[in-house]
Write a protein that holds these residues in place. Structure first.
Motif, PDB file in Angstrom:
ATOM      1  N   ASP A 156     -49.541  71.276  18.079  1.00  0.00           N
ATOM      2  CA  ASP A 156     -50.861  70.668  18.249  1.00  0.00           C
ATOM      3  C   ASP A 156     -51.897  71.729  17.876  1.00  0.00           C
ATOM      4  OD1 ASP A 156     -53.365  69.794  19.193  1.00  0.00           O
ATOM      5  OD2 ASP A 156     -52.470  68.638  20.805  1.00  0.00           O
ATOM      6  N   TYR A 203     -55.941  72.382  17.091  1.00  0.00           N
ATOM      7  CA  TYR A 203     -57.268  71.801  17.292  1.00  0.00           C
ATOM      8  C   TYR A 203     -58.333  72.835  16.963  1.00  0.00           C
ATOM      9  CZ  TYR A 203     -61.494  70.443  19.818  1.00  0.00           C
ATOM     10  OH  TYR A 203     -62.797  70.164  20.145  1.00  0.00           O
ATOM     11  N   ALA A 261     -54.877  63.411  14.577  1.00  0.00           N
ATOM     12  CA  ALA A 261     -55.134  62.698  15.822  1.00  0.00           C
ATOM     13  C   ALA A 261     -56.309  61.744  15.663  1.00  0.00           C
ATOM     14  CB  ALA A 261     -55.401  63.683  16.947  1.00  0.00           C
ATOM     15  N   ARG A 291     -58.021  67.730  14.585  1.00  0.00           N
ATOM     16  CA  ARG A 291     -56.844  67.953  15.433  1.00  0.00           C
ATOM     17  C   ARG A 291     -55.615  67.394  14.740  1.00  0.00           C
ATOM     18  NH1 ARG A 291     -56.542  66.586  21.847  1.00  0.00           N
ATOM     19  NH2 ARG A 291     -54.742  67.910  22.321  1.00  0.00           N
ATOM     20  N   VAL A 319     -51.424  66.905  14.924  1.00  0.00           N
ATOM     21  CA  VAL A 319     -50.194  66.927  15.715  1.00  0.00           C
ATOM     22  C   VAL A 319     -49.051  66.756  14.723  1.00  0.00           C
ATOM     23  CG1 VAL A 319     -48.852  65.858  17.557  1.00  0.00           C
ATOM     24  CG2 VAL A 319     -51.346  65.952  17.723  1.00  0.00           C
ATOM     25  N   ARG A 355     -47.264  60.551  18.975  1.00  0.00           N
ATOM     26  CA  ARG A 355     -48.349  60.598  19.967  1.00  0.00           C
ATOM     27  C   ARG A 355     -47.822  60.542  21.395  1.00  0.00           C
ATOM     28  NH1 ARG A 355     -52.331  56.862  16.281  1.00  0.00           N
ATOM     29  NH2 ARG A 355     -53.109  58.604  15.027  1.00  0.00           N
ATOM     30  N   ARG A 382     -46.568  64.030  22.194  1.00  0.00           N
ATOM     31  CA  ARG A 382     -47.677  64.936  22.506  1.00  0.00           C
ATOM     32  C   ARG A 382     -48.289  64.621  23.860  1.00  0.00           C
ATOM     33  NH1 ARG A 382     -50.133  67.620  24.707  1.00  0.00           N
ATOM     34  NH2 ARG A 382     -52.059  68.757  24.226  1.00  0.00           N
TER      35      ARG A 382
END
Length: 323
Positions: A56, A58, A85, A126, A128, A165, A168
Protein backbone atom coordinates in the motif's frame (compact mmCIF):
# COMPACT_ATOMS: atom_id res chain seq x y z
CA UNK A 1 3.54 -3.37 8.50
CA UNK A 2 4.77 0.19 8.07
CA UNK A 3 8.14 0.29 6.28
CA UNK A 4 8.32 4.00 5.41
CA UNK A 5 6.72 7.28 6.48
CA UNK A 6 8.67 10.25 5.15
CA UNK A 7 6.95 12.68 7.55
CA UNK A 8 9.27 11.40 10.26
CA UNK A 9 12.40 12.18 8.25
CA UNK A 10 14.36 15.32 7.54
CA UNK A 11 13.43 16.80 4.17
CA UNK A 12 16.94 16.14 2.83
CA UNK A 13 16.61 12.40 3.57
CA UNK A 14 13.10 11.72 2.23
CA UNK A 15 13.79 11.10 -1.42
CA UNK A 16 16.74 8.80 -0.80
CA UNK A 17 14.74 6.83 1.78
CA UNK A 18 11.90 6.35 -0.71
CA UNK A 19 14.28 5.29 -3.47
CA UNK A 20 16.02 2.80 -1.19
CA UNK A 21 12.79 1.19 0.02
CA UNK A 22 11.29 1.06 -3.49
CA UNK A 23 14.41 -0.69 -4.80
CA UNK A 24 14.60 -3.13 -1.91
CA UNK A 25 10.95 -4.10 -1.73
CA UNK A 26 9.82 -3.85 -5.35
CA UNK A 27 12.90 -3.87 -7.53
CA UNK A 28 12.11 -0.31 -8.63
CA UNK A 29 15.17 1.44 -10.04
CA UNK A 30 13.64 4.77 -11.08
CA UNK A 31 11.71 7.02 -8.71
CA UNK A 32 10.56 10.49 -9.73
CA UNK A 33 8.76 12.78 -7.26
CA UNK A 34 6.40 15.57 -8.30
CA UNK A 35 7.14 17.65 -5.19
CA UNK A 36 10.36 19.03 -3.71
CA UNK A 37 11.70 17.16 -0.65
CA UNK A 38 10.16 19.54 1.89
CA UNK A 39 6.67 18.99 0.39
CA UNK A 40 6.79 15.35 -0.62
CA UNK A 41 5.12 12.66 1.43
CA UNK A 42 5.11 8.88 1.12
CA UNK A 43 3.75 6.17 3.36
CA UNK A 44 4.46 2.56 2.41
CA UNK A 45 3.02 -0.49 4.17
CA UNK A 46 3.72 -4.15 3.35
CA UNK A 47 2.10 -7.40 4.45
CA UNK A 48 2.82 -11.03 3.64
CA UNK A 49 -0.03 -13.45 2.98
CA UNK A 50 1.91 -16.66 2.59
CA UNK A 51 3.67 -16.39 -0.81
CA UNK A 52 1.85 -13.16 -1.70
CA UNK A 53 3.25 -9.71 -0.78
CA UNK A 54 0.75 -6.85 -0.52
CA UNK A 55 1.84 -3.20 -0.89
CA UNK A 56 0.00 0.00 0.00
CA UNK A 57 1.70 3.19 -1.22
CA UNK A 58 0.14 6.56 -0.42
CA UNK A 59 1.27 10.13 -0.97
CA UNK A 60 2.17 12.93 -3.32
CA UNK A 61 2.53 12.38 -7.04
CA UNK A 62 5.31 10.11 -8.21
CA UNK A 63 6.48 7.80 -10.97
CA UNK A 64 7.98 4.37 -10.25
CA UNK A 65 9.69 2.40 -13.02
CA UNK A 66 11.47 -0.91 -13.32
CA UNK A 67 13.44 -1.29 -16.56
CA UNK A 68 14.00 -4.93 -17.49
CA UNK A 69 17.76 -4.64 -17.64
CA UNK A 70 18.00 -3.46 -14.02
CA UNK A 71 15.66 -5.97 -12.41
CA UNK A 72 16.81 -7.64 -9.23
CA UNK A 73 17.55 -11.31 -9.83
CA UNK A 74 15.33 -12.54 -6.97
CA UNK A 75 12.35 -10.57 -8.33
CA UNK A 76 12.75 -11.56 -11.99
CA UNK A 77 10.28 -14.44 -11.76
CA UNK A 78 7.55 -12.37 -10.10
CA UNK A 79 4.28 -11.02 -11.44
CA UNK A 80 2.80 -7.80 -10.02
CA UNK A 81 -0.81 -6.68 -10.06
CA UNK A 82 -1.37 -2.95 -9.48
CA UNK A 83 -4.55 -1.06 -8.61
CA UNK A 84 -5.40 2.54 -7.83
CA UNK A 85 -7.52 3.01 -4.70
CA UNK A 86 -10.94 4.56 -5.16
CA UNK A 87 -11.12 8.26 -4.45
CA UNK A 88 -7.42 8.89 -5.14
CA UNK A 89 -7.41 10.07 -8.73
CA UNK A 90 -6.09 8.27 -11.78
CA UNK A 91 -2.77 6.52 -12.25
CA UNK A 92 -0.74 5.89 -15.39
CA UNK A 93 0.33 2.29 -15.93
CA UNK A 94 2.68 1.05 -18.62
CA UNK A 95 4.05 -2.40 -19.39
CA UNK A 96 5.69 -3.97 -22.43
CA UNK A 97 4.74 -0.99 -24.62
CA UNK A 98 1.10 -0.98 -23.44
CA UNK A 99 -0.28 2.12 -21.71
CA UNK A 100 -3.42 2.37 -19.61
CA UNK A 101 -5.02 4.88 -17.28
CA UNK A 102 -6.07 3.18 -14.06
CA UNK A 103 -8.79 4.76 -11.95
CA UNK A 104 -10.68 2.88 -9.26
CA UNK A 105 -11.94 0.11 -11.55
CA UNK A 106 -8.95 -1.33 -13.37
CA UNK A 107 -5.83 -3.36 -12.70
CA UNK A 108 -2.40 -3.44 -14.27
CA UNK A 109 -0.45 -6.66 -14.77
CA UNK A 110 3.35 -6.73 -14.99
CA UNK A 111 5.35 -9.93 -15.61
CA UNK A 112 8.81 -8.93 -14.40
CA UNK A 113 10.86 -11.46 -16.37
CA UNK A 114 9.89 -10.26 -19.84
CA UNK A 115 8.71 -6.68 -19.53
CA UNK A 116 9.67 -3.32 -18.07
CA UNK A 117 6.85 -1.51 -16.34
CA UNK A 118 6.05 1.83 -14.73
CA UNK A 119 3.32 3.22 -12.51
CA UNK A 120 2.57 6.69 -11.23
CA UNK A 121 0.03 9.36 -10.41
CA UNK A 122 -0.29 13.13 -9.96
CA UNK A 123 -1.71 14.94 -6.96
CA UNK A 124 -2.40 12.72 -3.96
CA UNK A 125 -2.61 9.06 -4.92
CA UNK A 126 -2.81 5.63 -3.39
CA UNK A 127 -1.79 2.35 -4.96
CA UNK A 128 -2.60 -1.10 -3.59
CA UNK A 129 -0.63 -3.85 -5.34
CA UNK A 130 0.59 -7.36 -4.82
CA UNK A 131 3.45 -9.47 -6.11
CA UNK A 132 3.85 -13.24 -6.39
CA UNK A 133 6.03 -15.76 -8.18
CA UNK A 134 4.88 -16.62 -11.69
CA UNK A 135 5.40 -20.34 -11.00
CA UNK A 136 2.53 -20.25 -8.49
CA UNK A 137 0.13 -19.20 -11.24
CA UNK A 138 1.09 -22.29 -13.25
CA UNK A 139 0.78 -20.43 -16.55
CA UNK A 140 3.19 -19.97 -19.47
CA UNK A 141 4.93 -16.62 -19.44
CA UNK A 142 3.70 -15.94 -22.99
CA UNK A 143 0.11 -16.30 -21.79
CA UNK A 144 0.70 -13.83 -18.97
CA UNK A 145 2.37 -11.39 -21.33
CA UNK A 146 -0.45 -11.66 -23.86
CA UNK A 147 -3.01 -10.80 -21.17
CA UNK A 148 -1.40 -7.46 -20.24
CA UNK A 149 -3.25 -5.27 -22.81
CA UNK A 150 -6.55 -7.18 -22.61
CA UNK A 151 -7.50 -7.18 -18.93
CA UNK A 152 -10.17 -4.49 -19.24
CA UNK A 153 -12.18 -6.90 -21.38
CA UNK A 154 -12.36 -9.56 -18.66
CA UNK A 155 -15.33 -9.94 -16.29
CA UNK A 156 -12.86 -11.30 -13.73
CA UNK A 157 -11.04 -7.96 -13.45
CA UNK A 158 -13.73 -6.47 -11.19
CA UNK A 159 -13.77 -9.60 -9.02
CA UNK A 160 -10.01 -9.56 -8.49
CA UNK A 161 -10.18 -5.87 -7.67
CA UNK A 162 -12.73 -6.60 -4.93
CA UNK A 163 -10.47 -9.30 -3.54
CA UNK A 164 -7.44 -6.99 -3.42
CA UNK A 165 -9.45 -4.34 -1.57
CA UNK A 166 -10.70 -6.89 0.94
CA UNK A 167 -7.13 -8.04 1.57
CA UNK A 168 -6.04 -4.45 2.18
CA UNK A 169 -9.03 -3.63 4.38
CA UNK A 170 -8.23 -6.48 6.75
CA UNK A 171 -4.48 -6.77 6.21
CA UNK A 172 -3.38 -5.86 9.73
CA UNK A 173 -5.57 -8.54 11.24
CA UNK A 174 -5.35 -11.28 8.63
CA UNK A 175 -1.71 -11.32 7.49
CA UNK A 176 -0.69 -13.07 10.74
CA UNK A 177 -3.84 -15.19 10.88
CA UNK A 178 -4.09 -18.88 9.86
CA UNK A 179 -6.42 -17.72 7.08
CA UNK A 180 -3.55 -15.85 5.35
CA UNK A 181 -2.56 -18.85 3.23
CA UNK A 182 -6.12 -19.60 1.99
CA UNK A 183 -6.62 -15.90 1.22
CA UNK A 184 -3.42 -15.89 -0.84
CA UNK A 185 -4.54 -19.05 -2.64
CA UNK A 186 -7.91 -17.47 -3.49
CA UNK A 187 -6.18 -14.33 -4.79
CA UNK A 188 -3.87 -16.42 -6.97
CA UNK A 189 -6.85 -18.36 -8.30
CA UNK A 190 -8.55 -15.13 -9.32
CA UNK A 191 -5.35 -13.80 -10.92
CA UNK A 192 -5.02 -17.01 -12.88
CA UNK A 193 -8.67 -16.78 -13.95
CA UNK A 194 -8.20 -13.14 -15.00
CA UNK A 195 -5.24 -13.98 -17.22
CA UNK A 196 -6.70 -17.03 -18.97
CA UNK A 197 -10.08 -15.32 -19.46
CA UNK A 198 -8.45 -13.03 -22.04
CA UNK A 199 -5.34 -14.93 -23.15
CA UNK A 200 -5.80 -18.64 -22.51
CA UNK A 201 -6.77 -21.36 -24.93
CA UNK A 202 -10.39 -22.49 -24.80
CA UNK A 203 -9.67 -25.73 -22.96
CA UNK A 204 -7.52 -23.97 -20.35
CA UNK A 205 -10.08 -21.20 -20.01
CA UNK A 206 -12.89 -23.65 -19.30
CA UNK A 207 -10.78 -25.59 -16.81
CA UNK A 208 -9.73 -22.50 -14.85
CA UNK A 209 -13.25 -21.10 -14.93
CA UNK A 210 -14.47 -24.26 -13.25
CA UNK A 211 -11.56 -24.38 -10.79
CA UNK A 212 -12.16 -20.82 -9.63
CA UNK A 213 -15.96 -20.81 -9.66
CA UNK A 214 -16.43 -21.19 -5.91
CA UNK A 215 -13.85 -18.48 -5.15
CA UNK A 216 -15.54 -16.12 -7.59
CA UNK A 217 -18.92 -16.82 -6.01
CA UNK A 218 -17.65 -15.99 -2.52
CA UNK A 219 -15.99 -12.76 -3.66
CA UNK A 220 -19.20 -11.74 -5.43
CA UNK A 221 -21.28 -12.50 -2.35
CA UNK A 222 -18.96 -10.51 -0.07
CA UNK A 223 -19.19 -7.53 -2.41
CA UNK A 224 -23.00 -7.55 -2.32
CA UNK A 225 -23.63 -8.67 1.28
CA UNK A 226 -25.48 -5.49 2.20
CA UNK A 227 -28.06 -5.83 -0.57
CA UNK A 228 -31.40 -7.38 0.51
CA UNK A 229 -31.98 -8.90 -2.94
CA UNK A 230 -28.83 -11.04 -2.79
CA UNK A 231 -30.64 -14.29 -3.54
CA UNK A 232 -29.31 -17.64 -4.81
CA UNK A 233 -31.06 -16.89 -8.09
CA UNK A 234 -29.18 -13.62 -8.50
CA UNK A 235 -25.84 -15.20 -7.55
CA UNK A 236 -26.33 -18.07 -9.98
CA UNK A 237 -27.37 -15.72 -12.79
CA UNK A 238 -24.29 -13.53 -12.24
CA UNK A 239 -22.06 -16.57 -12.79
CA UNK A 240 -23.94 -18.11 -15.68
CA UNK A 241 -25.00 -21.24 -13.78
CA UNK A 242 -28.25 -22.70 -12.49
CA UNK A 243 -29.35 -22.44 -8.89
CA UNK A 244 -29.06 -26.21 -8.65
CA UNK A 245 -25.44 -26.05 -9.79
CA UNK A 246 -24.76 -23.27 -7.29
CA UNK A 247 -26.12 -25.35 -4.41
CA UNK A 248 -24.19 -28.41 -5.54
CA UNK A 249 -20.99 -26.37 -5.72
CA UNK A 250 -21.47 -25.02 -2.18
CA UNK A 251 -22.32 -28.49 -0.88
CA UNK A 252 -19.08 -29.85 -2.35
CA UNK A 253 -17.18 -27.14 -0.49
CA UNK A 254 -19.02 -27.83 2.76
CA UNK A 255 -20.79 -24.46 2.80
CA UNK A 256 -24.46 -23.69 3.39
CA UNK A 257 -24.92 -20.61 1.22
CA UNK A 258 -27.78 -19.00 3.14
CA UNK A 259 -26.17 -19.63 6.53
CA UNK A 260 -22.83 -18.28 5.27
CA UNK A 261 -24.48 -15.07 4.02
CA UNK A 262 -26.42 -14.54 7.25
CA UNK A 263 -23.33 -15.12 9.40
CA UNK A 264 -21.23 -12.62 7.43
CA UNK A 265 -24.03 -10.06 7.65
CA UNK A 266 -24.40 -10.57 11.39
CA UNK A 267 -20.66 -10.15 11.88
CA UNK A 268 -20.71 -6.93 9.86
CA UNK A 269 -23.67 -5.54 11.82
CA UNK A 270 -22.05 -6.54 15.13
CA UNK A 271 -18.87 -4.64 14.24
CA UNK A 272 -20.85 -1.52 13.29
CA UNK A 273 -22.92 -1.65 16.48
CA UNK A 274 -19.68 -1.55 18.48
CA UNK A 275 -18.13 1.25 16.42
CA UNK A 276 -18.13 4.77 17.93
CA UNK A 277 -18.41 6.11 14.38
CA UNK A 278 -21.85 4.46 14.09
CA UNK A 279 -23.16 5.59 17.50
CA UNK A 280 -25.59 8.03 15.86
CA UNK A 281 -27.33 5.25 13.92
CA UNK A 282 -30.18 3.16 15.30
CA UNK A 283 -29.99 -0.59 15.63
CA UNK A 284 -32.70 -0.98 12.97
CA UNK A 285 -30.89 1.23 10.45
CA UNK A 286 -27.66 -0.74 10.87
CA UNK A 287 -29.60 -3.98 10.47
CA UNK A 288 -31.19 -2.72 7.26
CA UNK A 289 -27.81 -1.61 5.92
CA UNK A 290 -26.67 -5.24 6.26
CA UNK A 291 -29.60 -6.68 4.35
CA UNK A 292 -31.97 -7.46 7.24
CA UNK A 293 -35.31 -5.99 6.28
CA UNK A 294 -37.18 -7.26 9.37
CA UNK A 295 -35.89 -6.00 12.75
CA UNK A 296 -37.38 -8.94 14.65
CA UNK A 297 -35.65 -11.44 12.37
CA UNK A 298 -32.35 -9.62 12.82
CA UNK A 299 -32.68 -9.52 16.61
CA UNK A 300 -33.49 -13.22 16.78
CA UNK A 301 -30.62 -14.22 14.55
CA UNK A 302 -28.22 -11.92 16.40
CA UNK A 303 -29.13 -13.44 19.77
CA UNK A 304 -28.76 -16.97 18.41
CA UNK A 305 -25.30 -16.15 17.03
CA UNK A 306 -23.84 -14.05 19.84
CA UNK A 307 -25.91 -14.72 22.99
CA UNK A 308 -27.24 -11.18 23.46
CA UNK A 309 -29.62 -8.79 21.77
CA UNK A 310 -28.17 -6.14 19.44
CA UNK A 311 -28.96 -3.40 21.99
CA UNK A 312 -27.30 -5.34 24.82
CA UNK A 313 -24.21 -5.90 22.71
CA UNK A 314 -24.03 -2.20 21.82
CA UNK A 315 -24.23 -1.17 25.51
CA UNK A 316 -21.52 -3.66 26.46
CA UNK A 317 -19.28 -2.46 23.64
CA UNK A 318 -19.72 1.18 24.65
CA UNK A 319 -19.00 0.38 28.29
CA UNK A 320 -15.88 -1.52 27.31
CA UNK A 321 -14.54 1.32 25.17
CA UNK A 322 -15.24 3.87 27.90
CA UNK A 323 -13.37 1.96 30.61
Amino acid sequence: MLVLDTDGLAATDRYEALRTVAAREGGVSTVEESQPPDRMHKRLEIWHFGPLTLFDTYGTGARFARPLRTARRELMDNVSVMTQAEGFGTAAFGCDGFQRRLAGRGVGLAPHMVAAHEYGWSGIGRSVAFSVELALLDLPVDTVRAAVPRLQHSPVEAILLLQVRELRRHADRLSDDPSAEPLAAATLQLTRALIVSVAGRDRLRRAVRQETLFTRVLVYVRAHLREPDLTPQRIARAHGISVRTLYRLCEQEGVSLEKWIIQRRLEGARAELASPDRAHRTVDSIARSWGFVQPAHFARRFRQAFGSTPSQWRRLARAGSAS
